[in-house]
Design a protein around this motif. Structure first.
Motif, PDB file in Angstrom:
ATOM      1  N   TRP A 118       0.951  -1.148  -0.044  1.00 13.07           N
ATOM      2  CA  TRP A 118       0.066   0.031   0.048  1.00 13.07           C
ATOM      3  C   TRP A 118       0.879   1.485   0.165  1.00 13.07           C
ATOM      4  O   TRP A 118       0.814   2.447  -0.750  1.00 13.07           O
ATOM      5  CB  TRP A 118      -0.950   0.106   1.318  1.00 13.07           C
ATOM      6  CG  TRP A 118      -2.143  -0.715   1.158  1.00 13.07           C
ATOM      7  CD1 TRP A 118      -2.480  -2.036   1.505  1.00 13.07           C
ATOM      8  CD2 TRP A 118      -3.298  -0.241  -0.049  1.00 13.07           C
ATOM      9  NE1 TRP A 118      -3.936  -2.432   0.953  1.00 13.07           N
ATOM     10  CE2 TRP A 118      -4.191  -1.283   0.006  1.00 13.07           C
ATOM     11  CE3 TRP A 118      -3.529   0.738  -0.779  1.00 13.07           C
ATOM     12  CZ2 TRP A 118      -5.260  -1.378  -0.619  1.00 13.07           C
ATOM     13  CZ3 TRP A 118      -4.595   0.641  -1.593  1.00 13.07           C
ATOM     14  CH2 TRP A 118      -5.681  -0.346  -1.459  1.00 13.07           C
ATOM     15  N   ARG A 119       2.022   1.386   0.814  1.00  9.46           N
ATOM     16  CA  ARG A 119       2.649   2.541   0.894  1.00  9.46           C
ATOM     17  C   ARG A 119       3.506   2.730  -0.451  1.00  9.46           C
ATOM     18  O   ARG A 119       3.685   3.763  -0.864  1.00  9.46           O
ATOM     19  CB  ARG A 119       3.960   2.410   1.785  1.00  9.46           C
ATOM     20  CG  ARG A 119       3.258   2.432   3.267  1.00  9.46           C
ATOM     21  CD  ARG A 119       4.310   2.490   4.384  1.00  9.46           C
ATOM     22  NE  ARG A 119       4.084   2.714   5.494  1.00  9.46           N
ATOM     23  CZ  ARG A 119       4.597   3.124   6.730  1.00  9.46           C
ATOM     24  NH1 ARG A 119       5.785   2.933   6.783  1.00  9.46           N
ATOM     25  NH2 ARG A 119       4.044   3.255   7.897  1.00  9.46           N
ATOM     26  N   GLN A 120       3.865   1.624  -1.244  1.00  9.41           N
ATOM     27  CA  GLN A 120       4.288   1.808  -2.663  1.00  9.41           C
ATOM     28  C   GLN A 120       3.507   2.386  -3.684  1.00  9.41           C
ATOM     29  O   GLN A 120       3.889   3.190  -4.169  1.00  9.41           O
ATOM     30  CB  GLN A 120       4.805   0.304  -3.055  1.00  9.41           C
ATOM     31  CG  GLN A 120       5.563   0.271  -4.573  1.00  9.41           C
ATOM     32  CD  GLN A 120       6.705   1.264  -4.507  1.00  9.41           C
ATOM     33  OE1 GLN A 120       7.724   0.806  -3.790  1.00  9.41           O
ATOM     34  NE2 GLN A 120       6.893   2.294  -5.076  1.00  9.41           N
ATOM     35  N   LEU A 121       2.055   1.912  -3.539  1.00  2.89           N
ATOM     36  CA  LEU A 121       1.031   2.200  -4.417  1.00  2.89           C
ATOM     37  C   LEU A 121       0.792   3.885  -3.976  1.00  2.89           C
ATOM     38  O   LEU A 121       0.574   4.699  -4.988  1.00  2.89           O
ATOM     39  CB  LEU A 121      -0.375   1.727  -4.014  1.00  2.89           C
ATOM     40  CG  LEU A 121      -0.057   0.309  -4.646  1.00  2.89           C
ATOM     41  CD1 LEU A 121      -1.481  -0.378  -4.160  1.00  2.89           C
ATOM     42  CD2 LEU A 121       0.041   0.380  -6.279  1.00  2.89           C
ATOM     43  N   TRP A 122       0.818   4.078  -2.714  1.00  3.68           N
ATOM     44  CA  TRP A 122       0.918   5.529  -2.320  1.00  3.68           C
ATOM     45  C   TRP A 122       2.005   6.665  -2.993  1.00  3.68           C
ATOM     46  O   TRP A 122       1.684   7.662  -3.361  1.00  3.68           O
ATOM     47  CB  TRP A 122       0.670   5.775  -0.864  1.00  3.68           C
ATOM     48  CG  TRP A 122      -0.716   5.544  -0.256  1.00  3.68           C
ATOM     49  CD1 TRP A 122      -1.815   5.232  -0.951  1.00  3.68           C
ATOM     50  CD2 TRP A 122      -0.845   4.709   1.198  1.00  3.68           C
ATOM     51  NE1 TRP A 122      -2.938   4.454  -0.155  1.00  3.68           N
ATOM     52  CE2 TRP A 122      -2.360   4.257   1.154  1.00  3.68           C
ATOM     53  CE3 TRP A 122       0.112   4.530   2.190  1.00  3.68           C
ATOM     54  CZ2 TRP A 122      -2.728   3.759   2.298  1.00  3.68           C
ATOM     55  CZ3 TRP A 122      -0.501   4.144   3.510  1.00  3.68           C
ATOM     56  CH2 TRP A 122      -1.755   3.762   3.409  1.00  3.68           C
TER      57      TRP A 122
END
Length: 81
Positions: free
Chosen positions: A33-37
């Motif tokens: 999720w952090r990579q996507l953000w």
């Protein structure tokens, strides 16, 4: 290895491989999720949104969720849930 590195399920030890347990672990899901953000923020910056370079660098520096971050989250949720 932390408990956050393995998916916790009663049937996991019987039916899931170590790779699958790792793939669906809390750390892997949160880090994804952090990579996507990060990718979203970079794309929005390219489109002209006022996202500071410092914010993107902070996101890039914290892609992998630490055990301490999980502990802080657990305490926060216990307090406000």
């Amino acid at each position: 290895m932390s408990s956050y590195d393995t998916y916790q399920t009663p049937l996991g030890s019987r039916y899931a491989s170590k790779d699958m347990l790792s793939l669906f672990s809390a750390r892997t899901r949160s880090s994804t999720w952090r990579q996507l953000w990060l990718w979203l923020a970079e794309a929005e910056k390219e489109l002209g949104l006022p996202i500071p370079d410092e914010a993107i660098e902070q996101m890039r520096a914290n892609l992998v969720v630490s055990d301490q971050a999980f502990d802080v989250t657990r305490e926060f949720e216990a307090k406000f849930r």
